[in-house]
Design a protein around this motif. Structure first.
Motif, PDB file in Angstrom:
ATOM      1  N   ILE A  68       0.840  -1.212   0.000  1.00 34.67           N
ATOM      2  CA  ILE A  68       0.000   0.000   0.000  1.00 34.67           C
ATOM      3  C   ILE A  68       0.867   1.250   0.000  1.00 34.67           C
ATOM      4  N   GLY A  69       1.934   1.223   0.787  1.00 34.34           N
ATOM      5  CA  GLY A  69       2.832   2.373   0.799  1.00 34.34           C
ATOM      6  C   GLY A  69       3.465   2.614  -0.563  1.00 34.34           C
ATOM      7  N   ALA A  79      -8.551  -2.915   1.138  1.00 34.76           N
ATOM      8  CA  ALA A  79      -9.721  -3.752   1.416  1.00 34.76           C
ATOM      9  C   ALA A  79      -9.295  -5.132   1.927  1.00 34.76           C
ATOM     10  N   GLU A  80      -8.283  -5.715   1.295  1.00 35.23           N
ATOM     11  CA  GLU A  80      -7.812  -7.031   1.750  1.00 35.23           C
ATOM     12  C   GLU A  80      -7.189  -6.945   3.137  1.00 35.23           C
ATOM     13  N   ARG A  81      -6.425  -5.877   3.381  1.00 26.80           N
ATOM     14  CA  ARG A  81      -5.804  -5.735   4.702  1.00 26.80           C
ATOM     15  C   ARG A  81      -6.852  -5.555   5.787  1.00 26.80           C
ATOM     16  N   LEU A  99      -1.850  -3.980  -7.649  1.00 22.54           N
ATOM     17  CA  LEU A  99      -3.284  -4.166  -7.410  1.00 22.54           C
ATOM     18  C   LEU A  99      -3.978  -2.861  -7.037  1.00 22.54           C
ATOM     19  N   GLY A 100      -3.238  -1.892  -6.635  1.00 20.09           N
ATOM     20  CA  GLY A 100      -3.824  -0.599  -6.311  1.00 20.09           C
ATOM     21  C   GLY A 100      -4.121  -0.456  -4.829  1.00 20.09           C
ATOM     22  N   VAL A 101      -4.222   0.793  -4.421  1.00 21.37           N
ATOM     23  CA  VAL A 101      -4.425   1.086  -3.002  1.00 21.37           C
ATOM     24  C   VAL A 101      -5.777   0.583  -2.532  1.00 21.37           C
ATOM     25  N   GLN A 131      -9.737  -7.822  10.483  1.00 19.03           N
ATOM     26  CA  GLN A 131     -11.000  -8.086  11.168  1.00 19.03           C
ATOM     27  C   GLN A 131     -11.270  -9.584  11.355  1.00 19.03           C
ATOM     28  N   ARG A 132     -10.479 -10.419  10.737  1.00 21.18           N
ATOM     29  CA  ARG A 132     -10.711 -11.863  10.829  1.00 21.18           C
ATOM     30  C   ARG A 132     -10.393 -12.349  12.244  1.00 21.18           C
TER      31      ARG A 132
END
Length: 239
Positions: free
Chosen positions: A41-42, A91-93, A84-86, A98-99
């Motif tokens: 992401i960074g 969203a995946e992170r 994949l883009g920010v 939250q899992r």
């Protein structure tokens, strides 16, 4: 039954240890994935990549123009994660953070849960506990029962009228002694004594003869021939 219960307990403990290790492994893998996503992401933010793209698409976006271009890219190399883009990466992170449970991501965990459920009840132990008569399942019982019945019949018999031994005549003391045999001993003693005496005489004779030969003077052996030679010379002179 004790062996079966002990085997079930051992199997249950092994499965629980494996389940604990798998859950710990999945937790570590999830943490590693979150760290990779944060790093990607960074990088994506620094490159201005908000939506999924490819390296070739980024090169085409620099070109100006209103030309619409559809590109199909075939590449065997693995595309870096930040492409994949920010939006996708965040969203995946967020989903990973939250899992609460990672069990659904590993098939082996479901198998372990099924095996643990089966070990809750051992049907073989239950059937053994429900047996009413153990003799029906013992091997070799019938011959033992027949032997017990036979021995029981023998014990009830009356042996008072049973005569096991009959005596023809009573034993008597012998009139002559059986041992020792004096005549035989005397004959053997005489023969052995005579043989021993003969051997002693022969040995003594040879010893004395050998001793005389060793002490005989050497001149006595030459006396006979010298006398013969002198008598012969005297006879020649007389002639």
């Amino acid at each position: 039954m004790a062996t079966l219960i002990e085997n079930d307990s051992l199997k249950r403990a092994q499965l629980q240890d494996e389940l604990k290790a798998l859950r710990q492994q999945l937790k570590v893998e999830r943490a590693d994935r979150v760290a990779q996503l944060s790093e990607a992401i960074g990088i994506a933010k620094s490159l201005g990549i908000q939506k999924p793209t490819t390296p070739s698409a980024m090169g085409d976006s620099v070109r100006a123009g209103d030309v619409s271009l559809m590109r199909t890219e075939i590449n065997n190399q693995k595309i870096p994660l930040y492409f994949l883009g920010v939006e996708v990466l965040e969203a995946e992170r967020a989903a990973l953070q939250q899992r609460k449970n990672d069990d659904f991501t590993e098939k082996r965990i479901a198998q372990i849960a099924r095996e643990l459920q089966l070990l809750q009840t051992n049907r073989e132990v239950e059937m053994l506990n429900q047996r009413q008569n153990e003799d029906l399942f013992l091997k070799g019982v019938e011959p033992l029962r027949a032997e017990i019945v036979r021995l029981g019949g023998v014990s009830s018999m009356d042996f008072s009228a049973l005569k096991l031994v009959s005596v023809d005549r009573k034993a008597m003391n012998p009139t002559n002694p059986v041992k020792p045999k004096k005549a035989l001993i005397a004959v053997l003693g005489f023969m052995l004594g005579a043989l021993l005496g003969i051997l002693i005489v022969i040995a003594r004779h040879f010893v004395i003869q050998r001793r005389e030969e060793l002490h005989m003077p050497s001149g006595s052996m030459l006396q006979g021939p010298s006398c013969v030679s002198m008598s012969c010379s005297e006879i020649l002179l007389k002639d």
